[in-house]
Design an enzyme around this catalytic site. Sequence first.
Site, short mmCIF file in Angstrom:
data_model
loop_
_atom_site.label_atom_id
_atom_site.label_comp_id
_atom_site.label_asym_id
_atom_site.label_seq_id
_atom_site.Cartn_x
_atom_site.Cartn_y
_atom_site.Cartn_z
N SER A 279 36.22 -1.23 45.40
CA SER A 279 36.81 0.11 45.51
C SER A 279 37.46 0.31 46.87
CB SER A 279 35.72 1.17 45.30
OG SER A 279 36.21 2.45 45.58
N ASP A 280 38.61 0.99 46.86
CA ASP A 280 39.22 1.43 48.11
C ASP A 280 38.37 2.57 48.68
OD1 ASP A 280 41.11 1.68 50.15
OD2 ASP A 280 42.20 3.23 49.06
N LYS A 281 38.55 2.87 49.95
CA LYS A 281 37.76 3.94 50.58
C LYS A 281 38.46 5.28 50.51
CE LYS A 281 37.52 4.41 55.09
NZ LYS A 281 37.95 5.82 55.28
N THR A 282 39.61 5.38 51.18
CA THR A 282 40.29 6.66 51.31
C THR A 282 40.81 7.17 49.97
OG1 THR A 282 40.97 5.98 53.53
CG2 THR A 282 42.10 7.89 52.58
N VAL A 506 36.65 -2.12 49.86
CA VAL A 506 37.76 -2.88 50.46
C VAL A 506 38.69 -1.87 51.13
CG1 VAL A 506 39.63 -4.51 50.03
CG2 VAL A 506 37.60 -4.58 48.60
#
Length: 562
Positions: A279-282, A506
């Site tokens: 998963s992306d963060k932002t 990620v």
Amino acid sequence: MILGICALVSLIVGITMEGWPKGAHDGLGIVASILLVVFVTATSDYKQSLQFKDLDKEKKKIMIQVTRDGLRQKISIYDLLPGDIVHLAIGDQVPADGLFISGFSVLINESSISGESEPANINEANPFLLSGTKVQDGSCKMLVTTVGMRTQWGKLMATLSEGGDDETPLQVKLNGVATIIGKIGLFFAVVTFAVLVQGLFNHKLQEGTHWNWSGDDAKKMLKFFAVAVTIVVVAVPEGLPLAVTLSLAFAMKKMMNDKALVRHLAACETMGSSTTICSDKTGTLTTNHMTVVKACICGEIKEVSGTDKSFNLGSAVPECAVKILLQSIFINTGGEVVNNKDNKIEILGTPTETALLEFGLLFGGDFQTERLASKIVKVEPFNSAKKKMGVAIELPEGGFRVYCKGASEIVLEACDKVIDSNGNVVPLDEVSANRLKSTIEQFACEALRTLCLAFMDIESDFSAQNPLPLTGYTCIGIVGIKDPMRPGVKESVALCRAAGITVRMVTGDNINTAKAIARECGILTDDGIAIEGPCFREQTEDELNKIVPKIQVHFYCQVTLS
């Protein structure tokens, strides 16, 4: 097709041998099963298509920033009209055909239209912007000339038709199994029919009546054929496609109840087989609604959590430093502060730009005044490779000033001076540099995204054709931006872990910020590893085999190969 033929033969044989309606039961039963499978599958597909028509319309409802009736505002691309002025920045898709009005360093990726991989340079000499292309670099204003199906992209899309959905992997495998079973059943049906006919022929041969065939013999032959058809009907699993379709449709329905819209039924199988989610963060784990909560200006660290505290911060900073800080915030930005239709102040731009502009307004700054008082000469917009943006302005007393902001580590590396607590510009010695670096780490460990603001004055021989300087900047300060965790993320991560699914983060953000957010979400555990891209790429295959199962946070960065 086999079942259709069998149904026809079964009807003929059944009605011939047992009459109507008793003899038609088997044949009509086969027809009913075929119709049931076809209608259930068709109904499921039709319902999906209706759902995804609405979903596609919602998904394509992209909001863009335009100037209309003298006001800058956000509207849907569906509401775009010729004559609107669209504001475009890096990563935006051009929503309509139009003409370049003004902008800086605009590169357009036209590969979707022309197939040409080299980006096109858009300026006054080459002002044409086409719908469907993407802004690769720079920012600009575009006058809309054509919208909808009259655009080049619309004409191209009109010539294409969407292909049908492919079968899911499970359906492909089961269709293969059904085909094999059907072929085996057909083989044994033929063998059975041949053996029975052979038995009848041998019996007549023994009686010496093999040349005389009566109506009873014909009935026996039909009976043998009915047995063969029955074997085929029993062998071919006509209920299998129905069972698969129903089970996948049920899975799709359950996923929709969990707010997961499924376009292809195959996604149900894929999700069921998942062992890792990256998963992306932002914007995914976080809300992407950012606010400045801490700032280090002139060596002083202050919290910014309300209007009163913000004014206290302003009074604690020398006036000359505040002036440079406000200029840096309001001039070196891709956002804008406007008055909306209700005459209320509205901040437009990316979440990061919005947070900084809001911070500037809390200081008592005036966006329009600062912009009107400055003559912008050159803009280098933010991109993920440089991780910074810069703008050069012409000073009233002569000469030029360059403002720079971006990832704290990168911008601080370009600084050799700093504004001290008295508002004076002093050399950035090792002690001051280490103090700023520790401030960046402190902010990052508190799950704050950090940005460094800097400026430099340059001689009068600078022009728009010159690149902005890479070093020699004066550090104005560092701001810490809070991006709150999205509600329910921690519970979702725990649920995935309980189901045996590993969740990994990620991100391209600061490694310490990423680790702090990962711990808050429950992704990073005590025995987990957080690793940066360059370090990951240097590992040998054996080392990777050991560490990959433990990696929970991966920090990537752009790499240029030469």
